[in-house]
Design an enzyme around this catalytic site. Structure first.
Site, PDB file in Angstrom:
ATOM      1  CB  THR A 210     -18.065  24.613 -43.984  1.00 12.39           C
ATOM      2  OG1 THR A 210     -17.549  25.916 -44.312  1.00 12.39           O
ATOM      3  CG2 THR A 210     -17.879  24.364 -42.492  1.00 12.39           C
TER       4      THR A 210
ATOM      5  CG  LEU B   3     -15.452  28.507 -51.566  1.00 17.24           C
ATOM      6  CD1 LEU B   3     -14.578  29.465 -52.375  1.00 17.24           C
ATOM      7  CD2 LEU B   3     -16.641  28.048 -52.394  1.00 17.24           C
ATOM      8  CB  SER B   4     -16.466  28.510 -46.866  1.00 22.17           C
ATOM      9  OG  SER B   4     -16.946  29.199 -45.728  1.00 22.17           O
ATOM     10  CB  SER B   5     -12.831  26.681 -43.070  1.00 22.74           C
ATOM     11  OG  SER B   5     -12.128  27.867 -42.754  1.00 22.74           O
TER      12      SER B   5
END
Length: 384
Positions: free
Chosen positions: A76, A89-91
C-alpha cells in the site's frame, strides 16, 4: 448484483479459501472475515512486474475488487532508495496470515487487545468486530496512516483507540492488556510489552534477527518473564519503524573477492531456505548483515556485516552440486552458517515447532530446543 452484494460474495469466497487451507477454524473469526470489508481499507495497492517496475491498481481498474479479496498481501506504500529503486514501505497483510495469528492469539470475549502496527486498519477492524471496539487498541508510527485508518473504521461504525506513536513503547495509559499482537517484526521483544500484558496474557510477535532470520513466536507472561514457542509455519513482516523513520539503503559489498579465503559448499546461497538453522546461526554472525548480489547475471550472493566481515557464494553449482565460497574479515560468515547447519542436521532437522524463546526481565533472549530447561540453548546478543 449490487455493490454491497458483490463485496460480500467476495468476502465469503475469501473465507472459504482460508477455511480450505486449514487456517480458519473459529466461526467467530469467519464471521469477522465475512463482515469486515477489506476493500474499504485498501482502495489502492501496487504490484511489482517481472521487470521490477511497480504498477498501481485502484478502484477504477478491472479486477481491483477480486484482488483485494484474494488471499494475498497487498503493498500500500512504497519508499525510494538512493539509487532510484522503490521498495515496499507498508502493506496489508495476507488475510490468511492475519487469521492464523488471530486464532493463535486465543482471544476470548471480554479480552482487551493491543495491536502494534495499525497499517490500513483492517486487522483492527477484524478485532473490533470480534471483541467490540472499546476493547481494541492500536499504535502506528505513521500519523497519516492512523488518520486514514480511524476514518475508515469510523465509517464502518468502529471506534477503537488508535494512537500515533512508537510501537516499541506500547500504549501504557490503557494497560494492562490480555493480548498483544504485532504486525511488524522486531529484533528484540520490547520490555514495555512485557510490562503491559497481564500475568498469564499472551504476546504474538515476529522476532527477526536479520534477513528472514526468525519467525512468529507466541509468548506467555509468566511472572517476570515471557516464554513460549515459535509457530510451526514460517511467516515474515516488515521491520518495526521508530520515530526516526526507516533508513533504506541498498546493500553493497565493496571487498575484493579475489582476496578472500576460498572454500566450497553444498548449501543454498540463500540460507534462509532452511530458515531454522539460518536463525540459529545469528548469534555467531556480525550485526546488521545485509544481503545483495554481485556480478553479471548475477554471479554471487553476498553477505556483509557492519564489522567488515563478508562472504560471497556462487549462484551456480558444478556437476556435483558444489558452489564456490569466498569470505573475509574478522568473522567467517559462511563457516558459521555451515557449522550450525551441521548441528541442526544432528538434532534431526527440527522445525519451528521444536524451538521456543524465553525473554527475561533483564532483556536476555534465550532460544531453546524442545524445553525451556534444555541443554541446547542459544542466547541472542543485544542489538544496537
Amino acid at each position: 448484483m449490487t455493490a454491497e452484494h458483490e463485496w460480500r460474495e467476495h468476502a465469503r469466497e475469501l473465507a472459504d479459501t482460508i477455511v480450505a487451507d486449514g487456517v480458519l477454524t473459529d466461526p467467530a473469526w469467519r464471521d469477522a472475515v465475512e463482515a469486515v470489508p477489506r476493500h474499504v481499507f485498501v482502495p489502492r495497492f501496487s504490484v511489482q512486474r517481472a521487470d521490477g517496475v511497480w504498477v498501481e491498481t485502484t478502484t477504477a481498474d478491472a479486477g481491483w475488487l477480486h484482488t483485494v479479496y484474494s488471499d494475498t498481501p497487498l503493498v500500500t506504500a512504497l519508499a525510494e532508495l538512493e539509487d532510484g529503486h522503490r521498495v515496499p514501505l507498508s502493506s496489508s497483510t495476507k488475510p490468511g496470515l492475519m487469521v492464523r495469528m488471530l486464532e493463535a492469539l486465543d482471544v476470548h470475549d471480554g479480552h482487551r487487545v493491543l495491536e502494534i502496527g495499525t497499517g490500513t486498519g483492517y486487522n483492527a477492524g477484524l478485532l473490533s468486530h470480534r471483541l467490540g471496539a472499546a476493547r481494541v487498541f492500536s499504535v502506528e508510527i505513521e500519523a497519516d496512516l492512523v488518520g486514514l485508518a480511524r476514518e475508515r473504521l469510523a465509517g464502518l461504525g468502529h471506534t477503537p483507540t488508535l494512537v500515533a506513536g512508537d510501537g516499541a513503547a506500547g500504549l501504557p495509559n490503557a494497560a494492562p492488556y490480555d493480548r498483544i499482537i504485532a504486525t511488524c517484526s522486531v529484533s528484540v521483544v520490547p520490555s514495555a510489552w512485557a510490562a503491559q500484558v497481564r500475568d498469564g496474557g499472551l504476546v504474538l510477535v515476529d522476532v527477526k534477527r536479520g534477513v528472514h532470520a526468525g519467525n512468529l513466536v507466541l509468548l506467555r507472561r509468566i511472572g517476570d518473564r515471557l516464554e513460549g514457542r515459535f509457530l510451526p509455519k514460517w511467516a515474515g513482516f516488515m521491520a518495526m519503524r521508530d520515530a526516526t523513520g526507516t533508513s533504506f539503503a541498498a546493500p553493497s559489498l565493496s571487498a575484493d573477492l579475489e582476496c578472500g579465503r576460498r572454500s566450497v559448499t553444498r548449501l543454498d546461497p540463500r540460507p534462509w531456505t532452511a530458515s531454522v538453522p539460518w536463525f540459529l546461526a545469528q548469534p555467531r554472525l556480525p550485526r546488521n548483515i545485509t544481503f545483495g548480489y554481485r556480478g553479471a547475471g548475477p554471479e554471487w550472493a553476498t553477505f556483509t556485516g557492519e564489522d567488515g566481515s563478508w562472504c560471497a557464494v556462487s549462484l551456480a553449482a558444478d556437476d556435483e552440486g558444489l558452489r564456490e565460497v569466498r569470505q573475509g574479515g574478522p568473522v567467517a560468515i559462511w563457516d558459521h552458517v555451515e557449522n550450525v547447519h551441521e548441528l541442526w542436521q544432528r538434532f534431526g532437522r527440527p522445525g519451528w515447532d521444536r524451538l521456543g524463546l524465553t525473554v527475561h526481565d533483564d532483556g536476555r533472549h534465550r532460544v531453546w530446543l524442545d524445553d525451556p530447561d534444555s541443554a541446547q540453548q542459544w542466547v541472542l546478543p543485544p542489538l544496537r
